[in-house]
Motif scaffolding. Structure first.
Motif, short mmCIF file in Angstrom:
data_model
loop_
_atom_site.label_atom_id
_atom_site.label_comp_id
_atom_site.label_asym_id
_atom_site.label_seq_id
_atom_site.Cartn_x
_atom_site.Cartn_y
_atom_site.Cartn_z
N UNK A 32 0.86 -1.18 0.00
CA UNK A 32 0.00 0.00 0.00
C UNK A 32 0.90 1.23 0.00
N UNK A 33 0.33 2.42 -0.24
CA UNK A 33 1.17 3.62 -0.33
C UNK A 33 2.08 3.88 0.88
N UNK A 34 1.65 3.46 2.06
CA UNK A 34 2.45 3.72 3.26
C UNK A 34 3.40 2.58 3.62
N UNK A 35 3.45 1.52 2.82
CA UNK A 35 4.37 0.42 3.08
C UNK A 35 3.75 -0.94 2.79
N UNK A 36 4.43 -1.97 3.27
CA UNK A 36 4.01 -3.35 3.09
C UNK A 36 3.26 -3.80 4.33
N UNK A 46 -8.51 -6.87 9.59
CA UNK A 46 -7.07 -7.10 9.49
C UNK A 46 -6.52 -7.27 10.91
N UNK A 47 -6.34 -8.50 11.31
CA UNK A 47 -5.87 -8.80 12.65
C UNK A 47 -4.35 -8.80 12.71
N UNK A 48 -3.82 -8.25 13.81
CA UNK A 48 -2.38 -8.20 14.06
C UNK A 48 -1.61 -7.56 12.90
N UNK A 49 -2.19 -6.51 12.33
CA UNK A 49 -1.58 -5.85 11.18
C UNK A 49 -0.31 -5.11 11.56
N UNK A 50 0.71 -5.31 10.74
CA UNK A 50 1.97 -4.58 10.91
C UNK A 50 2.36 -4.01 9.55
N UNK A 51 3.01 -2.85 9.58
CA UNK A 51 3.42 -2.18 8.35
C UNK A 51 4.94 -2.10 8.32
N UNK A 52 5.52 -2.44 7.17
CA UNK A 52 6.97 -2.46 6.99
C UNK A 52 7.37 -1.56 5.83
N UNK A 53 8.56 -1.00 5.95
CA UNK A 53 9.08 -0.11 4.91
C UNK A 53 9.57 -0.92 3.71
N UNK A 54 10.14 -2.08 3.97
CA UNK A 54 10.71 -2.86 2.87
C UNK A 54 9.96 -4.17 2.65
#
Length: 89
Positions: A32-36, A46-54
């Motif tokens: 997504x635009x803000x990361x993976x 979306x349970x236990x969602x985490x966002x990653x840069x790479x």
């Protein structure tokens, strides 16, 4: 994607994860635009969602989540004990 190859080599059924989309009752990896984003999709949540840069870091997290899930571990063990050998094994 490389992560899909890694999961196949580990004997993880494709029905328990999706890369590049969302499907109910699966682990998901979505750009997504803000990361993976890595999460478990259940009933539209979306349970236990985490966002990653790479993407590589997000992929590692997806592999970790999937391979540490007890129900999925049983699926993998059942598959290998039923006489089917994992690719590359």
């Amino acid at each position: 994607m490389e992560v899909e190859s890694r999961l196949r080599e580990l004997g993880v059924p494709e029905s328990v994860y999706i890369v590049g989309g969302e499907r109910n009752e699966t682990y998901c990896l979505v750009e997504e635009p803000d990361g993976w984003h890595v999460f478990y999709s259940e009933r539209g949540n979306r349970n236990s969602e985490r966002v990653f840069v790479s993407e590589p870091t997000a992929s590692d997290e997806l592999v970790r989540l999937v391979t540490n899930d007890g129900a999925i571990q049983q699926l993998i063990q059942t598959d290998t004990t039923a006489g089917r050998q994992r690719p590359g094994a």
